[in-house]
Design a protein around this motif. Structure first.
Motif, PDB file in Angstrom:
ATOM      1  N   PRO A  70       0.795  -1.244   0.000  1.00  0.00           N
ATOM      2  CA  PRO A  70       0.000   0.000   0.000  1.00  0.00           C
ATOM      3  C   PRO A  70       0.819   1.281   0.000  1.00  0.00           C
ATOM      4  N   LEU A  71       2.136   1.227   0.295  1.00  0.00           N
ATOM      5  CA  LEU A  71       2.952   2.437   0.300  1.00  0.00           C
ATOM      6  C   LEU A  71       3.496   2.809  -1.080  1.00  0.00           C
ATOM      7  N   ILE A  72       3.410   1.909  -2.047  1.00  0.00           N
ATOM      8  CA  ILE A  72       3.991   2.174  -3.368  1.00  0.00           C
ATOM      9  C   ILE A  72       3.362   3.425  -3.970  1.00  0.00           C
ATOM     10  N   GLY A  73       4.224   4.351  -4.393  1.00  0.00           N
ATOM     11  CA  GLY A  73       3.773   5.599  -5.004  1.00  0.00           C
ATOM     12  C   GLY A  73       3.388   6.677  -4.019  1.00  0.00           C
ATOM     13  N   LYS A  74       3.400   6.375  -2.717  1.00  0.00           N
ATOM     14  CA  LYS A  74       3.028   7.365  -1.710  1.00  0.00           C
ATOM     15  C   LYS A  74       4.264   8.149  -1.259  1.00  0.00           C
ATOM     16  N   GLY A  75       4.074   9.416  -0.981  1.00  0.00           N
ATOM     17  CA  GLY A  75       5.156  10.267  -0.521  1.00  0.00           C
ATOM     18  C   GLY A  75       4.714  11.134   0.636  1.00  0.00           C
ATOM     19  N   PRO A  76       5.617  11.968   1.136  1.00  0.00           N
ATOM     20  CA  PRO A  76       5.275  12.811   2.291  1.00  0.00           C
ATOM     21  C   PRO A  76       4.401  13.999   1.906  1.00  0.00           C
ATOM     22  N   VAL A  77       3.606  14.458   2.862  1.00  0.00           N
ATOM     23  CA  VAL A  77       2.813  15.678   2.720  1.00  0.00           C
ATOM     24  C   VAL A  77       3.261  16.610   3.832  1.00  0.00           C
ATOM     25  N   ALA A  78       3.849  17.730   3.435  1.00  0.00           N
ATOM     26  CA  ALA A  78       4.407  18.684   4.407  1.00  0.00           C
ATOM     27  C   ALA A  78       5.421  17.994   5.324  1.00  0.00           C
ATOM     28  N   GLY A  79       6.170  17.063   4.760  1.00  0.00           N
ATOM     29  CA  GLY A  79       7.221  16.395   5.514  1.00  0.00           C
ATOM     30  C   GLY A  79       6.765  15.200   6.331  1.00  0.00           C
ATOM     31  N   LEU A  80       5.454  14.901   6.328  1.00  0.00           N
ATOM     32  CA  LEU A  80       4.925  13.788   7.111  1.00  0.00           C
ATOM     33  C   LEU A  80       4.289  12.748   6.191  1.00  0.00           C
ATOM     34  N   PHE A  81       4.455  11.486   6.554  1.00  0.00           N
ATOM     35  CA  PHE A  81       3.848  10.406   5.793  1.00  0.00           C
ATOM     36  C   PHE A  81       2.488  10.085   6.415  1.00  0.00           C
ATOM     37  N   VAL A  82       1.423  10.544   5.747  1.00  0.00           N
ATOM     38  CA  VAL A  82       0.075  10.406   6.309  1.00  0.00           C
ATOM     39  C   VAL A  82      -0.361   8.944   6.387  1.00  0.00           C
ATOM     40  N   ASP A  83       0.264   8.071   5.570  1.00  0.00           N
ATOM     41  CA  ASP A  83      -0.099   6.658   5.613  1.00  0.00           C
ATOM     42  C   ASP A  83       0.568   5.933   6.774  1.00  0.00           C
ATOM     43  N   THR A 138       7.722   7.887  12.729  1.00  0.00           N
ATOM     44  CA  THR A 138       8.781   8.700  12.137  1.00  0.00           C
ATOM     45  C   THR A 138       9.628   7.835  11.200  1.00  0.00           C
ATOM     46  N   VAL A 139       9.740   8.259   9.943  1.00  0.00           N
ATOM     47  CA  VAL A 139      10.591   7.556   8.982  1.00  0.00           C
ATOM     48  C   VAL A 139      12.017   8.083   9.127  1.00  0.00           C
ATOM     49  N   ARG A 140      12.943   7.237   9.543  1.00  0.00           N
ATOM     50  CA  ARG A 140      14.319   7.674   9.774  1.00  0.00           C
ATOM     51  C   ARG A 140      15.213   7.475   8.554  1.00  0.00           C
ATOM     52  N   MET A 141      14.928   6.464   7.755  1.00  0.00           N
ATOM     53  CA  MET A 141      15.763   6.200   6.593  1.00  0.00           C
ATOM     54  C   MET A 141      15.025   5.267   5.650  1.00  0.00           C
TER      55      MET A 141
END
Length: 608
Positions: free
Chosen positions: A238-251, A256-259
């Motif tokens: 489900p994360l494929i193609g998803k990116g951050p919104v205002a620096g946060l991953f809404v999914d 916190t994504v560290r790396m």
């Protein structure tokens, strides 16, 4: 009669003092009644009216088994995660407008309780209110008692809102042939419900106990501790193609994504112009509660780990699918063979059939794949596995299992099955196809038969305090009725109050039924006092219809004891209440409703 009244009075006092276990007091009351009517049998026309079988019949009553069945159904829905999706939707709305959502939920409970038996309504909303309490960082004891009270207040607004109303109407019809209309209770019922809700929002709110969950003393202590975990983005993730919104991953809420490890490249924050791809390894930091919420709401996020977890349970030599995925924390012991070795090297899954979901290390921030982290003494491992495999870790000397941290997770595969079973129970009860006892027992059996929960989980859902409390209360109620104690009190008050005018008579009947419903039960009180009300109305020369409605409203005031109504018993365990808590909160509520009813009845019934 007087001996029975004395036993009931002493039992209630001991319940209130809360110095002895509830089970012991309940058993003592039953033993006292058994000895009383063994030494002094109550016989009429050669028949023993209070034999041992009669006194103990409460332990096999349909009401008791209806409650036990509903407890098992509620546990099955919890294990299956049936209410996870609506609860998550409600919690997201709660974050934006907590007071509005809380008020809307309680209003909905009151409305639906007016047209549906309020017992399954309370069963359905117990896990939702528990989730709201956890989300809002408010003790669950602040929500459960209002849940029961609001459902009771809603039930007194229509004829079918409560079994109490129907039984009183049936008794009235059998006594005089009179009928009570479907919405005849609504005007006065709404007045009482409005007063009750206003009380719970003000004074009652401050009287509610502030009690933590005694079985989870570690909750506050462990809150805020972060684990390092890893998410593998596989094909169709489900994360494929998803990116951050205002620096946060809404999914990935509260995570916190560290790396992100993309082949040989390590991508570090800030993640600009970034989207997940197949093959990415996402290193995250999250609290245990955040990881648990992710597992509950979207298990596909961690499907790589979930696929490795074998779910099987050996019962009597046969292998059945288990429904108890379990999370537990364990500390790497000093001198452990795991020290200095990475998660990949120790072969934890091959040895234990469990997987390490996360690692907590307080000394420093880690930005590396979890499988390459070399373990140190004192590291806390978050382990996921089947309950049988988790328990087997107790004998592993390389780790120290923290038993109090063990937590079962719902199995989403059974969510739809549990929902259908619950819907069937509600439909059968609401349409009159089957009594609540029959539908509840059938639903509980279906929960076990379909694999939504196993026999051990069903057995744990049954609270022995509730079992003994109901059995003892029904025994006391039968003794009070058959010795003539209830009729003696009722007729005496009716005759005494009749000399002071109709308003005093109505007021006396209301408070008398309100008191008795908390000692016997609402159903017993309504059936017992409806004929008494008819006789008292004839003595006083007023419309008997008025006193019958008064009996119904008074009998619905089951707020001061947990034995008064089954919804109180249902919330007693999840709310961590004691017997006296209901008296502290419900007692003033009964007095308030008595005053309001006395004031409103004179105008509504034109008593003069």
């Amino acid at each position: 009669m007087w001996a029975t009244l004395a036993i009931i009075a002493v039992t209630v006092v001991f319940y209130t003092l809360d110095r002895f276990p509830l089970e012991l007091i309940s058993a003592g009351a039953v033993v006292a009644l058994l000895i009383l009517f063994l030494l002094a049998p109550m016989e009429r026309n050669g028949e023993n009216l209070l034999s041992t079988e009669t006194i103990l019949s409460g332990f096999a009553s349909p009401a008791l088994f209806a409650i036990l069945g509903l407890l098992i159904i509620g546990q099955g829905m919890f294990q299956a995660g049936t209410l996870e999706l609506p609860t998550q939707i409600l919690l997201r709305a709660f974050e934006k407008a907590p007071f509005v959502i809380t008020a809307a939920v309680f209003l909905f409970i009151m409305v639906i309780s007016a047209f549906l038996n309020n017992t399954p309504v309370v069963v359905m909303f117990i896990p939702i209110m528990a989730a709201i309490a956890q989300q809002s960082k408010i003790r669950v004891s602040r929500f459960m008692m209002p849940l029961s009270y609001v459902s009771i207040l809603g039930g007194m607004t229509t004829l079918i809102g409560s079994s109490t109303n129907l039984l009183a109407a049936q008794s009235y019809r059998a006594t005089t042939g009179g009928e009570i209309g479907f919405f005849e209770l609504t005007p006065m019922g709404l007045v009482l419900a409005g007063a009750g809700i206003l009380y719970m929002a003000t004074a009652g709110r401050w009287l509610l106990p502030k009690r933590d969950n005694p079985s989870q003393p570690w909750t506050n202590e462990r809150e805020g501790k972060h684990f390092i975990a890893q998410i593998e983005v596989t094909r169709g993730h489900p994360l494929i193609g998803k990116g951050p919104v205002a620096g946060l991953f809404v999914d990935l809420p509260d995570i916190t994504v560290r790396m992100v490890q993309r082949r040989e490249r390590a991508i570090l924050p800030p993640f600009e112009d970034f989207a997940f791809r197949t093959g990415d390894v996402v290193i995250v930091a999250a609290t245990r509660s955040a990881l648990t919420s992710l597992l509950k709401s979207n298990p596909d996020m961690l499907e790589g780990l979930m696929a490795e977890t074998s779910i099987a349970d050996e019962v009597d030599g046969s292998v059945q699918r288990s429904t108890q995925l379990t999370l537990v924390e364990a500390i790497v012991a000093p001198g452990s063979r795991l020290i200095g070795r990475s998660v990949a090297q120790i072969g934890f899954h091959a040895q234990t059939n469990c997987v390490i979901l996360g690692i907590e290390r307080r000394s420093r921030m880690i930005r590396t794949q979890m499988n390459t982290i070399r373990l140190e003494a004192g590291d806390v491992l978050l382990i996921l596995g089947d309950i049988k495999d988790i328990r087997a870790l107790r004998s592993d000397r390389d780790i120290l299992l923290l038993e109090w941290s063990m937590q079962g997770l719902p199995d989403q595969r059974n969510a739809n099955v549990a929902a259908l079973i619950f819907a069937g129970v509600i439909a059968a009860t609401a349409t009159g196809l089957a009594p609540i006892a029959v539908s509840a027992i059938a639903g509980a059996t279906a929960m076990v038969a379909s694999g939504c929960l196993n026999v051990r989980q069903a057995a744990r859902a049954i609270d022995r305090r509730i079992y003994l409390l109901i059995g003892a209360s029904l025994a006391m109620g039968a003794a009070l009725e058959r010795t003539g104690g209830a009729a003696f009190l009722g007729e005496g008050l009716a005759v005494a109050a009749a000399d002071f005018g109709p308003t005093v008579l109505v007021s006396t009947f209301f408070i008398m039924c309100a008191v008795m419903t908390n000692l016997l039960s609402n159903n017993a009180t309504s059936v017992l006092f409806t004929p008494v009300a008819v006789a008292a109305a004839q003595i006083a020369g007023i419309d008997e219809h008025i006193l019958v409605l008064t009996v119904i409203f008074g009998s619905n005031c089951s707020f001061a004891t947990p034995i008064a109504y089954q919804t109180n018993l249902l919330v007693m365990t999840p709310g961590h209440y004691k017997f006296r808590d209901f008296m502290v909160v419900g007692g003033p509520l009964i007095i308030l409703l008595w005053v309001v009813y006395t004031a409103a009845a004179g105008f509504y019934f034109d008593l003069g």
